[in-house]
Structures are given as structure tokens and as C-alpha cells.
Design a protein around this motif. Structure first.
Motif, short mmCIF file in Angstrom:
data_model
loop_
_atom_site.label_atom_id
_atom_site.label_comp_id
_atom_site.label_asym_id
_atom_site.label_seq_id
_atom_site.Cartn_x
_atom_site.Cartn_y
_atom_site.Cartn_z
N ALA A 1 -68.89 90.20 -49.04
CA ALA A 1 -67.80 89.61 -49.82
C ALA A 1 -67.65 90.29 -51.18
N TYR A 2 -68.68 91.01 -51.60
CA TYR A 2 -68.66 91.67 -52.90
C TYR A 2 -68.70 93.18 -52.77
N GLU A 3 -68.04 93.69 -51.76
CA GLU A 3 -67.91 95.14 -51.61
C GLU A 3 -66.63 95.60 -52.31
N PRO B 1 -63.90 96.59 -54.80
CA PRO B 1 -63.62 96.29 -56.21
C PRO B 1 -64.47 95.13 -56.77
N TYR B 2 -65.03 94.31 -55.88
CA TYR B 2 -65.84 93.18 -56.34
C TYR B 2 -67.31 93.55 -56.58
N MET C 1 -69.47 92.94 -59.89
CA MET C 1 -69.85 91.59 -60.29
C MET C 1 -71.28 91.25 -59.89
N HIS D 1 -64.84 82.90 -56.08
CA HIS D 1 -64.56 84.30 -55.75
C HIS D 1 -63.21 84.25 -55.04
N PRO D 2 -62.23 85.06 -55.44
CA PRO D 2 -60.88 84.91 -54.85
C PRO D 2 -60.84 84.84 -53.32
N ALA E 1 -59.52 86.71 -66.13
CA ALA E 1 -60.48 87.81 -66.02
C ALA E 1 -61.26 87.94 -67.33
N VAL F 1 -66.11 90.60 -64.92
CA VAL F 1 -65.16 90.09 -63.92
C VAL F 1 -63.78 90.62 -64.29
N TRP G 1 -60.91 90.34 -62.59
CA TRP G 1 -59.79 89.69 -61.92
C TRP G 1 -59.80 88.20 -62.25
N ARG H 1 -59.72 84.27 -61.40
CA ARG H 1 -60.38 83.54 -60.32
C ARG H 1 -59.83 82.12 -60.24
#
Length: 169
Positions: free
Chosen positions: A42-44, A46-47, A50, A132-133, A152, A157, A159, A161
Motif C-alpha cells: 500500500a506504500y509503494e 509515490p507513497y 512516508m 492513507h488515501p 499535505a 506526507v 498528499w 489525506r
């Protein structure tokens, strides 16, 4: 035991007998929880920034209500399926992660039900979550309501949320 919930049957590839137990996290869980956070798909992309370097430390585990969903594999070894952290003041679901291999098997719903029970026992009437969006749909599906947006805060971060809240009946 008050802080342990045994649920049967949830059939998962990670659970040899299909059972999942939620127990209070202890300091020795810190490395496994950190690996779960840093390795989350889930955090690959652009994320990724974080969680890069993020650490779930033993002091954090001792300071907050951190609970772990576990099962036993075919060798009898405990496997971490997910975890959450409930901060009491101010009331917030600070972390919620489900292992990639356990996604879609009801572990997240189980953790939310447990969190709601813990929040109720602590006398809370609501619990905030800054999502997380990509996880917003999950939270809405398990009873949270949207209350706003958190802007943001670069560079950590980059972006906006969704801000949600779980009413605790």
C-alpha cells in the motif's frame, strides 16, 4: 483474558487451523511490526517516502494500546497478520496494517471490531483516523464517517489525506 480475542474459523493461508488471535503487542513484536509497515504494498510508488525509515519501537508499543492479529502456521510458529494502535488522548486510530498475504481475508474488519471494543471499554465515544488515501473505502465500509481532509505536510506526507471518525456506541 481481557485483551485476547479468539475467532474461529477464518480460513487463511497463514493459519494452519484457521484461527486468528488478537493479543496485546509486546516489545519483542517491534521488529516484526516495523517490517510489516515498511513492506506494505500500500506504500509503494509515490507513497513509499512516508514509511521509509519508519519504526514501530518498543517504547511506542508500551505507551499505546497496540494489538496484533496472529495465527499459527503449519510448524506452530506465530505469524503476524496485522496490527493496530489506539491512542487514547486524543482518541485516534494511529496505525492499522494488514500483511499483504492476509489482505481480503477479514483481518482488517476483525482488528476494527477489536479496536471499537477497546475504545468502548476505555470510555471513548469516538475515534479519529487520518487515512492513507487508498484505505478510505475500507474505513467507510467498516463504519467510519468522513469528517474532513488533513492537508499535505511535505516532505513527510506530500498528499492530502481523508479524515474520518468511528462513532463508538
Amino acid at each position: 483474558m481481557r485483551n485476547t480475542l479468539l475467532v474461529k474459523p477464518i480460513i487463511t493461508p497463514a493459519a494452519a487451523d484457521g484461527s486468528v488471535t488478537i493479543r496485546r503487542a509486546v516489545a519483542r513484536d517491534a521488529k516484526r511490526l516495523t517490517r510489516l509497515v515498511r513492506g506494505s504494498r500500500a506504500y509503494e510508488g509515490p507513497y513509499a517516502p512516508m514509511v521509509e525509515g519508519y519504526r514501530v519501537g518498543s517504547a511506542y508499543i508500551e505507551a499505546h494500546r497496540v494489538f496484533v492479529a496472529v495465527s499459527l502456521d503449519e510448524r506452530g510458529q506465530e505469524q503476524v497478520l496485522g496490527f493496530y494502535s489506539l491512542v487514547l488522548a486524543p482518541p485516534e486510530l494511529d496505525l492499522l496494517f494488514v500483511a499483504d498475504r492476509a489482505q481480503g481475508l477479514g483481518i482488517g474488519r476483525l482488528l476494527i471490531a477489536h479496536m471499537t471494543s477497546e475504545a468502548r471499554a476505555a470510555g471513548l465515544d469516538r475515534v479519529r483516523v487520518v487515512s492513507h488515501p487508498p484505505a478510505e473505502g475500507f474505513y467507510l465500509g467498516v463504519g467510519a464517517v468522513r469528517t474532513g481532509t488533513v492537508a499535505a505536510n511535505p516532505p513527510a506526507v506530500a498528499w492530502d489525506r481523508p479524515e474520518l471518525e468511528f462513532p463508538i456506541p
